[in-house]
Design a protein around this motif. Structure first.
Motif, PDB file in Angstrom:
ATOM      1  N   SER A  14       0.725  -1.159   0.046  1.00 29.98           N
ATOM      2  CA  SER A  14       0.115   0.211  -0.070  1.00 29.98           C
ATOM      3  C   SER A  14       0.980   1.233  -0.148  1.00 29.98           C
ATOM      4  CB  SER A  14      -1.012   0.046   1.266  1.00 29.98           C
ATOM      5  OG  SER A  14      -1.749  -1.329   1.176  1.00 29.98           O
ATOM      6  N   GLN A  19      -4.237   3.952  -1.623  1.00 33.07           N
ATOM      7  CA  GLN A  19      -3.842   3.193  -2.683  1.00 33.07           C
ATOM      8  C   GLN A  19      -3.047   1.743  -2.340  1.00 33.07           C
ATOM      9  OE1 GLN A  19      -4.330   4.559  -6.033  1.00 33.07           O
ATOM     10  NE2 GLN A  19      -5.305   6.047  -4.831  1.00 33.07           N
ATOM     11  N   VAL A  69      -3.164  -1.480  -9.641  1.00 35.26           N
ATOM     12  CA  VAL A  69      -3.436  -0.441  -8.418  1.00 35.26           C
ATOM     13  C   VAL A  69      -4.886  -0.064  -8.330  1.00 35.26           C
ATOM     14  CG1 VAL A  69      -2.794   2.079  -7.526  1.00 35.26           C
ATOM     15  CG2 VAL A  69      -1.296   0.722  -9.055  1.00 35.26           C
ATOM     16  N   SER A  71      -7.597   1.640  -5.365  1.00 39.38           N
ATOM     17  CA  SER A  71      -8.128   2.412  -4.179  1.00 39.38           C
ATOM     18  C   SER A  71      -8.818   1.575  -3.051  1.00 39.38           C
ATOM     19  CB  SER A  71      -8.892   3.635  -4.546  1.00 39.38           C
ATOM     20  OG  SER A  71      -8.127   4.700  -5.349  1.00 39.38           O
ATOM     21  N   THR A 120      -8.301   6.329  -8.637  1.00 37.60           N
ATOM     22  CA  THR A 120      -7.574   7.811  -8.535  1.00 37.60           C
ATOM     23  C   THR A 120      -6.102   7.853  -9.072  1.00 37.60           C
ATOM     24  OG1 THR A 120      -8.771   7.986  -6.319  1.00 37.60           O
ATOM     25  CG2 THR A 120      -6.945   9.740  -6.868  1.00 37.60           C
ATOM     26  N   PHE A 122      -2.504   8.831  -9.862  1.00 38.50           N
ATOM     27  CA  PHE A 122      -1.238   9.213  -9.210  1.00 38.50           C
ATOM     28  C   PHE A 122      -1.193  10.742  -9.338  1.00 38.50           C
ATOM     29  CE2 PHE A 122       0.949   4.908  -9.682  1.00 38.50           C
ATOM     30  CZ  PHE A 122       0.067   4.391  -9.049  1.00 38.50           C
ATOM     31  N   ALA A 130       4.694   5.192  -5.028  1.00 42.67           N
ATOM     32  CA  ALA A 130       4.248   4.168  -5.544  1.00 42.67           C
ATOM     33  C   ALA A 130       5.560   3.177  -6.071  1.00 42.67           C
ATOM     34  CB  ALA A 130       3.477   4.703  -6.650  1.00 42.67           C
TER      35      ALA A 130
END
Length: 293
Positions: A14, A19, A69, A71, A120, A122, A130
């Motif tokens: 995470s 995220q 990825v 959310s 969402t 980045f 990330a």
């Protein structure tokens, strides 16, 4: 240790505000290393470093690397990629006009498109986090991937050892039947010459050389020695820590060559079924070796 070329591993990490990054690594058999990737647009720049990490763990096989990825929590529930949704709406409207379609497309339907809801984009601020999460998740996926391949490789190693013992048993049955074959053939040739009243005096070097030459062509001592040497080499490969799939594959070719030569030279009816059984077991072994890294 032996490792299978097939496997699967999953890693997660995470970052940022809600995220969650997921990495999945899977592979199937392939003679060379081939890596296919599926990255979200925001992490495409990390594809080359990810490939390098994969190569640290895998030497051959067709590898699929997937990165996604999502959310999570409140951030994931309320996150809508408005730019993507607007783009989809505009495209739908344009397609209706171009083709004269009357049906409307509900916004709710478009929100089910992957990437619209709970995705969402980045921000520049969470990009470093990330990248770090990607490395963590990928490393975790590769470690689990290796564990699975190692477990399967150990099962293959036991199977190989059992099959190798079976081949040694077959060779042990063949050996006494071909022992002294050259001398036996030489005696039969001399008896045949005597029966035909062809002189074979000790001073007839030319004729004796021809007899010895023909008899030696049936001597399979060299083939048996090489087969046993290949068996020993096979066992050494089973204890190696580096990938040995290619080496085992080459060794199979050598084993096939030696047993074929032995069968052709011996030419004894009682030996032929044993040679066929030997080749059949070799073929099963070769098929299994195609699964080894």
């Amino acid at each position: 240790m032996l490792r299978s070329m097939t496997g699967f591993g999953k890693g997660e990490a995470s970052f940022g505000e809600g995220q969650h990054l997921v990495v999945e690594v899977s592979s199937v058999n392939r003679k060379q290393l081939e890596v296919r990737t599926a990255f979200p647009p925001e992490l495409v720049s990390q594809e080359i470093p990810a490939r390098k990490m994969v190569q640290e763990y895998i030497s051959r096989g067709a590898v699929q690397l997937r990165v996604s990825v999502n959310s999570t929590g409140a951030a994931g529930q309320g996150a809508v990629n408005r730019e993507l949704l607007r783009s989809l709406i505009r495209e739908c409207q344009e397609m209706r006009r171009e083709f004269g379609l009357q049906d409307e497309v509900a916004v709710e339907t478009l929100m089910s498109v992957p990437g619209v809801l709970g995705a969402t984009p980045f921000s520049p601020e969470n990009q470093p986090a990330a990248v770090e999460a990607l490395e963590t998740a990928l490393r975790g996926a590769l470690e689990k991937f290796q564990e699975m391949r190692t477990v399967e490789g150990e099962a293959l190693r036991r199977d190989f050892a059992a099959r190798l013992a079976g081949l040694e048993t077959l060779l042990g049955e063949i050996e006494p039947q071909v022992s002294g074959l050259a001398a036996s053939i030489r005696e039969r040739l001399l008896e045949k010459l005597a029966a035909e009243k062809i002189p074979t005096g000790a001073d007839d070097d030319r004729l004796l050389k021809e007899v010895l030459f023909y008899a030696d062509k049936s001597d399979v001592t060299e083939e048996i020695t090489r087969l046993r040497s290949h068996f020993a080499q096979f066992r050494r490969f089973l204890d190696e820590t580096k990938p040995v799939g290619r080496s085992l594959d080459f060794l199979m070719q050598e084993l096939f060559r030696e047993i074929t030569t032995l069968g052709n030279k011996a030419g004894i009816p009682t030996v032929s079924p044993l040679v066929v059984a030997f080749k059949s077991e070799l073929e099963k072994l070769r098929e299994q070796i195609q699964n080894v890294e």
